[in-house]
Design an enzyme around this catalytic site. Structure first.
Site, PDB file in Angstrom:
ATOM      1  N   GLU A   1      -3.084  -4.706  -3.098  1.00 28.00           N
ATOM      2  CA  GLU A   1      -3.627  -5.641  -4.078  1.00 28.00           C
ATOM      3  C   GLU A   1      -3.665  -5.010  -5.471  1.00 28.00           C
ATOM      4  O   GLU A   1      -3.297  -5.646  -6.463  1.00 28.00           O
ATOM      5  CB  GLU A   1      -5.046  -6.077  -3.679  1.00 28.00           C
TER       6      GLU A   1
ATOM      7  N   CYS B   1     -10.652  -3.119  -4.131  1.00 27.40           N
ATOM      8  CA  CYS B   1      -9.730  -4.187  -4.527  1.00 27.40           C
ATOM      9  C   CYS B   1     -10.478  -5.443  -4.935  1.00 27.40           C
ATOM     10  O   CYS B   1     -10.073  -6.142  -5.874  1.00 27.40           O
ATOM     11  CB  CYS B   1      -8.741  -4.487  -3.409  1.00 27.40           C
TER      12      CYS B   1
ATOM     13  N   CYS C   1      -4.037   0.684  -2.705  1.00 21.16           N
ATOM     14  CA  CYS C   1      -3.900  -0.541  -1.926  1.00 21.16           C
ATOM     15  C   CYS C   1      -2.893  -1.498  -2.537  1.00 21.16           C
ATOM     16  O   CYS C   1      -2.649  -1.492  -3.747  1.00 21.16           O
ATOM     17  CB  CYS C   1      -5.243  -1.249  -1.829  1.00 21.16           C
TER      18      CYS C   1
ATOM     19  N   GLU D   1       0.298   5.210   0.708  1.00 22.67           N
ATOM     20  CA  GLU D   1      -0.623   6.234   1.174  1.00 22.67           C
ATOM     21  C   GLU D   1      -0.223   7.612   0.664  1.00 22.67           C
ATOM     22  O   GLU D   1       0.923   7.861   0.311  1.00 22.67           O
ATOM     23  CB  GLU D   1      -0.654   6.262   2.703  1.00 22.67           C
TER      24      GLU D   1
ATOM     25  N   ASN E   1       0.837  -1.185   0.000  1.00 22.05           N
ATOM     26  CA  ASN E   1       0.000   0.000   0.000  1.00 22.05           C
ATOM     27  C   ASN E   1       0.882   1.249   0.000  1.00 22.05           C
ATOM     28  O   ASN E   1       1.962   1.274   0.597  1.00 22.05           O
ATOM     29  CB  ASN E   1      -0.990  -0.003   1.170  1.00 22.05           C
TER      30      ASN E   1
END
Length: 129
Positions: free
Chosen positions: A55, A89, A53, A44, A42
């Protein structure tokens, strides 16, 4: 390729997470049908909506390198209760991976498996267009 290798790749990717606001570090690894594993963490942003994210990072990396078929995705967090992919996701997993096995794990070795279709019942896809 074994589930253990998928989890290990996701766990290693988690170490690269950029999570200065939430401190919630996530690693993911998607396994292509070719056997290649693509990882993501991830990332941010102060503008939270721009956060990406783990994924999605892993899947987008695989797609950008020409992979199109996948058979599993692993997600690793440092939580007692295992963390499934978020709604966004889940949609991306369905779009690019279909009803693959989603392997959720934590740093203590707890592992759970679930099919993407169960995590995202009645998914939206190209059949609705």
């Amino acid at each position: 390729m074994s589930e253990e290798k998928l989890i290990a790749a996701a766990r290693a990717a988690r170490e690269n997470a950029h999570a200065p606001y939430s401190n919630f570090r996530v690693g993911a690894a998607v396994r292509a049908k070719s056997g290649r594993i693509f990882t993501g963490c991830n990332v941010e942003n102060a503008s939270y909506g721009l956060t990406c994210c783990a994924e999605r990072v892993a899947i987008f990396k695989a797609i950008s390198e020409g992979e199109r078929g996948f058979d599993a995705i692993g997600v690793v967090t440092d939580t007692e209760t295992l963390t499934p992919p978020c709604g966004a996701c889940r949609q991306i997993i369905w779009e690019f991976c279909g009803d693959v096995e989603v392997v959720m794990a934590n740093l203590k070795g707890k592992v759970e498996r679930e099919r993407a279709g169960k995590l995202l019942p009645r998914p939206f896809d190209s059949s609705h267009l």
